[in-house]
Design an enzyme around this catalytic site. Sequence first.
Site, short mmCIF file in Angstrom:
data_model
loop_
_atom_site.label_atom_id
_atom_site.label_comp_id
_atom_site.label_asym_id
_atom_site.label_seq_id
_atom_site.Cartn_x
_atom_site.Cartn_y
_atom_site.Cartn_z
N SER A 253 35.40 47.88 45.02
CA SER A 253 34.69 47.45 43.82
C SER A 253 35.66 46.82 42.81
O SER A 253 36.30 45.82 43.13
CB SER A 253 33.92 48.64 43.23
N ASP B 61 23.75 46.89 48.76
CA ASP B 61 24.56 47.27 47.59
C ASP B 61 23.76 47.04 46.31
O ASP B 61 23.31 45.93 46.04
CB ASP B 61 25.85 46.45 47.57
N HIS C 123 26.89 50.87 47.82
CA HIS C 123 28.18 50.70 47.15
C HIS C 123 29.04 51.97 47.20
O HIS C 123 30.15 51.98 46.70
CB HIS C 123 27.92 50.33 45.68
#
Length: 290
Positions: free
Chosen positions: A152, A233, A268
Site C-alpha cells: 500500500s 481491493d 487490501h
Amino acid sequence: MAKLEKLSCAKHFGGTLTKYKFKSNVLGDLDAKFNVFLPSSSANGKVPVLIYLGGLTCTEDNAAQKGGFMRDAAAEGIAIIFPDTSPRGAGIQGEDDHWDFGTGAGWYVDATHPQWVKHYQMFTHVAQELPQVIEAYGLPVDFSRQSVLGHSMGGHGALVLYLTSLLSGRNVYRSCSAFAPVCAPSVAPWGIKAFNGYLSGGVEEGRDKYDATLLIGRVRTPVNILIDYGTADEFKHQLNPGLFTDAARKAGFDETQVRVRGQDGYDHSYYFVATFAPEHVKFHARILKA
C-alpha cells in the site's frame, strides 16, 4: 553513530526476529524502532536482505507478525528488516488527527514543509540512516545485496526508493516488489493529501520526486519489478496499477522486467499479502542470490 537497544527477541523458523530501537538523528532525535529477521545461516556470515515498508496505520510489527514472509526467507537464507511507517511522538499539531496522514503515515518522503521538516524525513531514514546504524552495530546483513518491497503506502515507498536509486546511478536495490501499491500518488486522494501536507511545493513537488508512475518513465536501465493487487481491493481507486503499467510499457519495459498481476477476488488486507508473500520472497531470492 546511534546505538541500538534490543527490546525483544524470539526464535522463528530456525532464525531470530529481534526488535531494536535507537535515537534517530534523521527523525529529529526521536526514538525509532524496527524489527529484523535473521535466518540461521547468518551465523556463518552476512546474508542478503529485504527491506519491507509497511502501509497506513502500521508499525514495525504488523508485517513481521502477519505478513507470512519468514518461512521462505529462512529457507532462502535472507534477512528482512521491518522499519516503522513514521516518526512517533513528534508533538506536531495535527499529527494524530488523521489515520492517513501524520503518525503511522509518513509516506516515505522527506518533508519540506516547515511544520513537518524536522521530524518527517522517512525517505532518508529508510534509505540511508537505518542501513548505516545496522552496519555500525555489526548485524550480519549484506547491504550490497538488498532489495525492497512494501504494501500500500509502503508499496509506493518501495517503488520510489528503487526507482530513485536507479535514476541516481547508485543501484542500491537489486529488485522491487509491491502489494497493492499506491502507484500514482499525485492523482490519488491519499497521495494528494500527503504531498500537500508534507511538501512545501505540494503535489507538484511530490509528482517530480515521489510518483512512481512518473519516475519509471525516466529510467533507462533494466529493472526488476513485481506488483500484485487484488481485484476486490476496497481502495483500488487509490492504487492506479494500470497507469504504472502503461508508463512502464511506454518506457520500453516488458512483462519480464515489470510484471503487474491482478489477483482475482483478493482485497487490501494482510490475508492478501500473506497469500503471495512466498512468491515475492522467491522473486527477490532469485535475483539477490544470482
